[in-house]
Design a protein around this motif. Structure first.
Motif, PDB file in Angstrom:
ATOM      1  N   ILE A 113       0.864  -1.187   0.000  1.00 30.92           N
ATOM      2  CA  ILE A 113       0.000   0.000   0.000  1.00 30.92           C
ATOM      3  C   ILE A 113       0.898   1.234   0.000  1.00 30.92           C
ATOM      4  O   ILE A 113       1.838   1.309   0.787  1.00 30.92           O
ATOM      5  CB  ILE A 113      -0.882   0.059   1.271  1.00 30.92           C
ATOM      6  CG1 ILE A 113      -1.675  -1.236   1.464  1.00 30.92           C
ATOM      7  CG2 ILE A 113      -1.815   1.275   1.227  1.00 30.92           C
ATOM      8  CD1 ILE A 113      -2.785  -1.435   0.495  1.00 30.92           C
ATOM      9  N   ALA A 123      -7.122   3.149   6.607  1.00 32.76           N
ATOM     10  CA  ALA A 123      -8.337   2.998   5.798  1.00 32.76           C
ATOM     11  C   ALA A 123      -8.181   1.924   4.730  1.00 32.76           C
ATOM     12  O   ALA A 123      -9.172   1.412   4.200  1.00 32.76           O
ATOM     13  CB  ALA A 123      -8.706   4.322   5.155  1.00 32.76           C
ATOM     14  N   MET A 124      -6.943   1.574   4.385  1.00 37.83           N
ATOM     15  CA  MET A 124      -6.678   0.494   3.425  1.00 37.83           C
ATOM     16  C   MET A 124      -6.451  -0.842   4.142  1.00 37.83           C
ATOM     17  O   MET A 124      -6.270  -1.871   3.500  1.00 37.83           O
ATOM     18  CB  MET A 124      -5.439   0.805   2.585  1.00 37.83           C
ATOM     19  CG  MET A 124      -5.470   2.112   1.807  1.00 37.83           C
ATOM     20  SD  MET A 124      -6.773   2.190   0.548  1.00 37.83           S
ATOM     21  CE  MET A 124      -6.176   1.012  -0.684  1.00 37.83           C
ATOM     22  N   ALA A 135      -6.830  -5.721   0.683  1.00 40.74           N
ATOM     23  CA  ALA A 135      -6.892  -4.287   1.011  1.00 40.74           C
ATOM     24  C   ALA A 135      -8.342  -3.827   1.126  1.00 40.74           C
ATOM     25  O   ALA A 135      -9.211  -4.268   0.368  1.00 40.74           O
ATOM     26  CB  ALA A 135      -6.170  -3.469  -0.061  1.00 40.74           C
ATOM     27  N   LEU A 136      -8.616  -2.950   2.098  1.00 41.65           N
ATOM     28  CA  LEU A 136      -9.956  -2.378   2.271  1.00 41.65           C
ATOM     29  C   LEU A 136     -10.129  -1.262   1.246  1.00 41.65           C
ATOM     30  O   LEU A 136      -9.391  -0.282   1.274  1.00 41.65           O
ATOM     31  CB  LEU A 136     -10.107  -1.806   3.675  1.00 41.65           C
ATOM     32  CG  LEU A 136      -9.850  -2.773   4.843  1.00 41.65           C
ATOM     33  CD1 LEU A 136      -9.943  -2.007   6.166  1.00 41.65           C
ATOM     34  CD2 LEU A 136     -10.845  -3.932   4.815  1.00 41.65           C
ATOM     35  N   LEU A 137     -11.104  -1.393   0.374  1.00 41.47           N
ATOM     36  CA  LEU A 137     -11.346  -0.379  -0.640  1.00 41.47           C
ATOM     37  C   LEU A 137     -12.618   0.396  -0.305  1.00 41.47           C
ATOM     38  O   LEU A 137     -13.361   0.048   0.606  1.00 41.47           O
ATOM     39  CB  LEU A 137     -11.464  -1.040  -2.018  1.00 41.47           C
ATOM     40  CG  LEU A 137     -10.272  -1.920  -2.427  1.00 41.47           C
ATOM     41  CD1 LEU A 137     -10.480  -2.476  -3.833  1.00 41.47           C
ATOM     42  CD2 LEU A 137      -8.965  -1.136  -2.345  1.00 41.47           C
ATOM     43  N   ARG A 138     -12.851   1.451  -1.070  1.00 43.28           N
ATOM     44  CA  ARG A 138     -14.084   2.219  -0.885  1.00 43.28           C
ATOM     45  C   ARG A 138     -15.255   1.554  -1.586  1.00 43.28           C
ATOM     46  O   ARG A 138     -16.409   1.919  -1.351  1.00 43.28           O
ATOM     47  CB  ARG A 138     -13.895   3.622  -1.469  1.00 43.28           C
ATOM     48  CG  ARG A 138     -12.834   4.441  -0.774  1.00 43.28           C
ATOM     49  CD  ARG A 138     -12.674   5.804  -1.437  1.00 43.28           C
ATOM     50  NE  ARG A 138     -11.658   6.599  -0.757  1.00 43.28           N
ATOM     51  CZ  ARG A 138     -11.273   7.812  -1.146  1.00 43.28           C
ATOM     52  NH1 ARG A 138     -11.816   8.365  -2.226  1.00 43.28           N
ATOM     53  NH2 ARG A 138     -10.354   8.473  -0.468  1.00 43.28           N
ATOM     54  N   SER A 139     -14.960   0.608  -2.427  1.00 43.93           N
ATOM     55  CA  SER A 139     -15.945   0.165  -3.415  1.00 43.93           C
ATOM     56  C   SER A 139     -16.720  -1.101  -3.063  1.00 43.93           C
ATOM     57  O   SER A 139     -17.495  -1.580  -3.883  1.00 43.93           O
ATOM     58  CB  SER A 139     -15.234  -0.042  -4.756  1.00 43.93           C
ATOM     59  OG  SER A 139     -14.101  -0.873  -4.567  1.00 43.93           O
ATOM     60  N   ALA A 141     -14.144   0.805   3.271  1.00 48.84           N
ATOM     61  CA  ALA A 141     -13.651   1.718   4.310  1.00 48.84           C
ATOM     62  C   ALA A 141     -13.076   2.972   3.678  1.00 48.84           C
ATOM     63  O   ALA A 141     -12.592   2.955   2.534  1.00 48.84           O
ATOM     64  CB  ALA A 141     -12.579   1.035   5.169  1.00 48.84           C
ATOM     65  N   ILE A 142     -13.136   4.070   4.445  1.00 51.58           N
ATOM     66  CA  ILE A 142     -12.528   5.343   4.045  1.00 51.58           C
ATOM     67  C   ILE A 142     -12.130   6.046   5.331  1.00 51.58           C
ATOM     68  O   ILE A 142     -12.695   5.758   6.389  1.00 51.58           O
ATOM     69  CB  ILE A 142     -13.529   6.199   3.220  1.00 51.58           C
ATOM     70  CG1 ILE A 142     -12.850   7.404   2.580  1.00 51.58           C
ATOM     71  CG2 ILE A 142     -14.724   6.632   4.093  1.00 51.58           C
ATOM     72  CD1 ILE A 142     -13.736   8.110   1.541  1.00 51.58           C
ATOM     73  N   VAL A 200      -4.770  -1.423  -7.524  1.00 50.87           N
ATOM     74  CA  VAL A 200      -5.653  -0.261  -7.354  1.00 50.87           C
ATOM     75  C   VAL A 200      -4.798   0.983  -7.504  1.00 50.87           C
ATOM     76  O   VAL A 200      -3.796   1.131  -6.809  1.00 50.87           O
ATOM     77  CB  VAL A 200      -6.326  -0.251  -5.959  1.00 50.87           C
ATOM     78  CG1 VAL A 200      -7.165   1.013  -5.771  1.00 50.87           C
ATOM     79  CG2 VAL A 200      -7.174  -1.502  -5.753  1.00 50.87           C
ATOM     80  N   GLY A 257      -7.663   7.013  -6.770  1.00 51.01           N
ATOM     81  CA  GLY A 257      -9.086   7.032  -6.480  1.00 51.01           C
ATOM     82  C   GLY A 257      -9.502   6.408  -5.166  1.00 51.01           C
ATOM     83  O   GLY A 257     -10.647   6.526  -4.771  1.00 51.01           O
ATOM     84  N   ASP A 258      -8.606   5.723  -4.462  1.00 48.94           N
ATOM     85  CA  ASP A 258      -8.945   5.204  -3.137  1.00 48.94           C
ATOM     86  C   ASP A 258      -8.055   5.933  -2.124  1.00 48.94           C
ATOM     87  O   ASP A 258      -7.419   6.929  -2.462  1.00 48.94           O
ATOM     88  CB  ASP A 258      -8.778   3.670  -3.096  1.00 48.94           C
ATOM     89  CG  ASP A 258      -9.811   3.039  -2.177  1.00 48.94           C
ATOM     90  OD1 ASP A 258      -9.782   3.318  -0.966  1.00 48.94           O
ATOM     91  OD2 ASP A 258     -10.646   2.259  -2.674  1.00 48.94           O
ATOM     92  N   ASP A 259      -8.025   5.466  -0.888  1.00 47.72           N
ATOM     93  CA  ASP A 259      -7.188   6.150   0.104  1.00 47.72           C
ATOM     94  C   ASP A 259      -5.705   5.909  -0.143  1.00 47.72           C
ATOM     95  O   ASP A 259      -4.857   6.656   0.346  1.00 47.72           O
ATOM     96  CB  ASP A 259      -7.565   5.696   1.519  1.00 47.72           C
ATOM     97  CG  ASP A 259      -8.962   6.161   1.905  1.00 47.72           C
ATOM     98  OD1 ASP A 259      -9.148   7.377   2.035  1.00 47.72           O
ATOM     99  OD2 ASP A 259      -9.864   5.319   2.038  1.00 47.72           O
ATOM    100  N   GLY A 260      -5.395   4.865  -0.880  1.00 50.38           N
ATOM    101  CA  GLY A 260      -4.008   4.554  -1.199  1.00 50.38           C
ATOM    102  C   GLY A 260      -3.952   3.654  -2.415  1.00 50.38           C
ATOM    103  O   GLY A 260      -4.989   3.154  -2.867  1.00 50.38           O
ATOM    104  N   ALA A 261      -2.778   3.465  -2.958  1.00 53.78           N
ATOM    105  CA  ALA A 261      -2.595   2.554  -4.084  1.00 53.78           C
ATOM    106  C   ALA A 261      -2.294   1.156  -3.554  1.00 53.78           C
ATOM    107  O   ALA A 261      -1.663   1.009  -2.506  1.00 53.78           O
ATOM    108  CB  ALA A 261      -1.446   3.025  -4.961  1.00 53.78           C
ATOM    109  N   VAL A 262      -2.764   0.144  -4.260  1.00 53.09           N
ATOM    110  CA  VAL A 262      -2.461  -1.239  -3.920  1.00 53.09           C
ATOM    111  C   VAL A 262      -1.581  -1.807  -5.027  1.00 53.09           C
ATOM    112  O   VAL A 262      -1.975  -1.816  -6.202  1.00 53.09           O
ATOM    113  CB  VAL A 262      -3.742  -2.089  -3.776  1.00 53.09           C
ATOM    114  CG1 VAL A 262      -3.384  -3.511  -3.354  1.00 53.09           C
ATOM    115  CG2 VAL A 262      -4.704  -1.463  -2.777  1.00 53.09           C
ATOM    116  N   LEU A 263      -0.391  -2.258  -4.662  1.00 53.75           N
ATOM    117  CA  LEU A 263       0.633  -2.619  -5.633  1.00 53.75           C
ATOM    118  C   LEU A 263       1.139  -4.018  -5.379  1.00 53.75           C
ATOM    119  O   LEU A 263       1.194  -4.472  -4.236  1.00 53.75           O
ATOM    120  CB  LEU A 263       1.788  -1.613  -5.523  1.00 53.75           C
ATOM    121  CG  LEU A 263       1.343  -0.151  -5.650  1.00 53.75           C
ATOM    122  CD1 LEU A 263       2.415   0.804  -5.154  1.00 53.75           C
ATOM    123  CD2 LEU A 263       0.973   0.152  -7.093  1.00 53.75           C
TER     124      LEU A 263
END
Lengths: 307, 307
Positions: free
Chosen positions: A41, A76-77, A142-146, A203-204, B23, B26-32
């Motif tokens: 992250i 939040a992630m 990972a916790l996403l907003r979606s 989550a956000i 990801v 657009g989210d709280d962080g990037a997922v790599l």
């Protein structure tokens, strides 16, 4: 007068060993060892003097807050924080100021096992602090907003509105140490974020106010929500220092709380402490605020730059 | 007037698939997704308007340069660039300006297969651009400043002093398009950096001038050096536009070239194009400059902030 090299070695390079750090501060870049069982992250956030904190804020609090708001994104992630880089634009190089800044930075970094692995210091007409964090999370988790689904319950961590009231205190409107500290030194909910892995559907973190940030989560998940403003968690200090209308207004619209807002089934998160259910996810597209049985309209704009 | 969300979606979020990016924006962080067969390299560098580039520089060049200087750090580590985050502090949100900035950013990012995976835009009284890059390098093989050995040859890539002369052009002292572009759009030597893996004993990129940066490499390696200023690679444009003393002075002391300086045995790098031997590593601790058989004293301070 210190040059950049002296400045970094004196205040920021502690030459400590840290997990995964093969080469830290002092080369052209950091060399880090990743773990392929995890996703990585990355988050980045900037604080600008006079925009994100009052210019007279003390340097330890500025540094603390700059790291904490990034840790909140990491939380939040659902990520476990590992490494930090710091880009610091300074108006002058004042040794005492820098020492205090470094103290605040390492206070919060040490509390979250976060290693400073690199950075850049520059000169400019205004103080700008950019922190970038790298963390890890279980592969694909990972916790996403979606991911919010109709029927999920909406939760928040901690209490809301404190930071908004704390900023008012800093601006001379009342004084309460707890509220002020809630603005200056937000508590990143990293532990709760970790506990939500595999349990929360979305989550956000709350940087711009509950209504604005929840709206982003709903939009990313293509769902609506129904929340009850009487269920918003309010601290004893906020209740003692503000009237009820102001309490709720701050809890709904003031930014800077850096609590988490997430969705989950009640059962999934029953064992987690420090969270409050405030409503539920609907199959609509609206964010409806209710006070008991009455729908209320809340004026809000969230926190938006450039307006 | 655009808010932050609109600004990001309109100019920076291209919604492209990129290797390793689960990801992106657009989210709280990037997922790599990382590769554990490689070490990870992280670099971060900030450019401030009026300090690192003239305030009137066009936005495409500002963005290009902000990414290029970070790619240069990555090159100096031997890393393959992968992902980028951008922290942008803007005075205003001008659509045309942002479009040009994004164009410059993606021009250089695309040329180096670099994906923008996240960022933060803030408002401030001055333009500040911080770019953070993540890359990868074969496990244990990163090029450090610390491996130079007595007897190694000292090399530089490309030509030196052009950017210093280019900055003079931008400040109204003469005009030459090649020199100006060498300042505005430095060429990150990523390909050469990759080719040096397992071959160079130490490397650094030239941001603060050859003498200052080579001194850092020597210090990290606990060695000395003996270089011949008649061997410094000078471009046709520099030779045509400046007298010989100025050419050499710029090549030795002006910053912003973003060429690589590295040490290796002659044999190890015999197949690599675009490099010039300028001297050798000694078992002393001094950096000696020679012109033919005469030792010359060069006044220099490197490029130091806060002086």
């Amino acid at each position: 007068v210190l040059d950049e090299f002296q400045l970094i070695t004196r205040y920021f390079d502690r030459q400590r060993e840290a997990p995964g750090v093969a080469v830290g501060i002092g080369d052209d870049g950091a060399v880090l060892m990743t773990n392929a069982a995890f996703d990585q992250i990355q988050v980045i956030d900037t604080l600008v003097a006079g925009v994100h904190f009052p210019r007279e804020t003390n340097p330890a609090d500025i540094a603390y807050r700059a790291v904490a708001v990034n840790l909140s994104d990491m939380a939040a992630m659902g990520g476990r924080p590992l490494w930090m880089t710091l880009a610091l634009t300074l108006v002058t190089s004042d040794g005492q100021w820098l020492q205090q800044f470094a103290n605040g930075l390492f206070e919060v970094a040490d509390a979250f096992d976060l290693a400073l692995v690199g950075g850049d210091t520059t000169r400019g007409d205004i103080l700008v602090v950019t922190v970038s964090l790298t963390g890890e999370v279980e592969r694909g988790k990972a916790l996403l907003r979606s991911g919010a689904r109709p029927g999920d319950t909406i939760f928040v961590t901690g209490s809301l509105g404190d930071a908004g009231a704390g900023l008012q205190c800093l601006q001379g409107h009342g004084e309460d140490k707890f509220l002020r500290q809630r603005f200056l030194r937000p508590t990143p909910r990293v532990e709760i974020g970790r506990a939500l892995i595999g349990k929360a559907s979305a989550a956000i973190d709350l940087s711009d106010g509950l209504l604005g940030d929840l709206a982003k989560l709903l939009s990313a998940s293509s769902v609506g929500a129904d929340i009850d403003i009487e269920r918003l968690p309010l601290s004893k200090s906020l209740r003692a220092n503000r009237d009820i209308a102001t309490q709720r207004h701050l809890a709904l619209t003031a930014g800077d709380d850096y609590e988490l807002c997430f969705t989950a089934t009640q059962d999934a998160v029953s064992g987690i402490e420090g969270i409050t259910a405030i409503g539920s996810v609907t199959d609509g597209s609206e964010l409806i605020c209710r006070q008991g049985n009455t729908i209320v309209e809340i004026e809000h704009s969230g926190y938006r730059h450039f307006q």
